[in-house]
Design an enzyme around this catalytic site. Sequence first.
Site, PDB file in Angstrom:
ATOM      1  N   GLY A  64     -34.303  -7.301  79.284  1.00 49.05           N
ATOM      2  CA  GLY A  64     -34.493  -5.980  78.704  1.00 49.05           C
ATOM      3  C   GLY A  64     -35.283  -5.093  79.653  1.00 49.05           C
ATOM      4  N   GLY A 112     -33.312 -10.873  77.832  1.00 47.97           N
ATOM      5  CA  GLY A 112     -32.344 -10.113  77.054  1.00 47.97           C
ATOM      6  C   GLY A 112     -30.911 -10.373  77.456  1.00 47.97           C
ATOM      7  N   GLU A 135     -40.306 -15.217  79.792  1.00 51.02           N
ATOM      8  CA  GLU A 135     -41.212 -14.323  79.081  1.00 51.02           C
ATOM      9  C   GLU A 135     -42.661 -14.802  79.020  1.00 51.02           C
ATOM     10  OE1 GLU A 135     -37.054 -13.548  77.730  1.00 51.02           O
ATOM     11  OE2 GLU A 135     -38.281 -15.337  78.015  1.00 51.02           O
ATOM     12  N   ASP A 143     -37.692 -14.650  73.472  1.00 49.26           N
ATOM     13  CA  ASP A 143     -37.230 -13.961  72.269  1.00 49.26           C
ATOM     14  C   ASP A 143     -35.703 -13.865  72.273  1.00 49.26           C
ATOM     15  OD1 ASP A 143     -37.214 -12.039  74.357  1.00 49.26           O
ATOM     16  OD2 ASP A 143     -37.460 -10.393  72.920  1.00 49.26           O
TER      17      ASP A 143
END
Length: 343
Positions: A64, A112, A135, A143
């Site tokens: 992301g 992401g 992450e 996530d």
Amino acid sequence: MSDLIVQQHGDVGVITLNRPNALNALSHAMVDGMTDALKAWADDDSIRCVLIDGAGERAFCAGGDIQAIYENGRKDPVGSLKFWRDEYQLNAMIANYKKPYIALMHGFTMGGGVGVSAHGSHRIVTDSSIISMPEVGIGFLPDVGGTWLLHNAPKGVGAYYGISGARMGPDDAIFLNFADAYVPQETFATIKDRLIKGADIDDLLAEVSQKPKSGEARLHQTAIACWFETDNVEQVLANIEADGSAFAQGALKLLKRQCPLSVKSTFYALQKAANFSSVEQSLQLELRFCAASLQGENFYEGIRAAIIDKDRNPQWAPASLAEVSDKMVKDMFAPLGDNELVF
């Protein structure tokens, strides 16, 4: 040119992530565009399957757009949380999509990027594929449903790759169930065209997929499982240190640079996933962590050290695993009340 190219070629819906200079990092607009396309195609009888790929040679999608969250998170936490909320809705849609969803995961596929590929029905890797959930190294946690994927990997192996951020090659990704098939690069480049010309994806993969060279995850699975034969993170590190092998020492080096609060939080989320029955439950838990992270310091500090100043010297708070209490971890997953993620 648009950062997201959505087209129909014959009976194939094609989504191309088109930010090659940014390694196809996902923006909020790209998430919204993908969501709109998948909704439109779900009940469109002229669409047989969906294919997603990334522009350029270096990456399918390296994650992301965390720099945007760094710049906006403190001043607009509601807007930043909405990005994650919309992204997680998209991840769940992909996981439950009724038509074949085919992801061509070349190059870097991280964070992401995993969320818009590894929940699909047909996940294809090639020689250049490097998959990871990095992450924890920026003060966050795996996530986009990453805690669900990692929990469902072979015992201990998912926890190791999630907490360490270690990179998976083609065989590792298949072993951890982040991918389904390996196709050599020269053949991988023909998949999109052959699908558009009418090939069935299952028949095609039966023809062109091969067995990749064994990766570290498969080779070291027994040792990794032994490291994680405990509910205590400090004991995990002690087990790795006692191992003494070259692989263990490399693993220890990775783990010691990670954010302590994120390490324990990820461990907690993976334990919670053992009682979950769907990716949606993990996504709900992950969004709670997102909300807490926007109000904290570690996530911003991790991005600063990795992306902004690039000094690779984050100052974590707390600075050690021993200082991270159970309450600190549970506070990172505090219920959001009316703001919980709903599917």
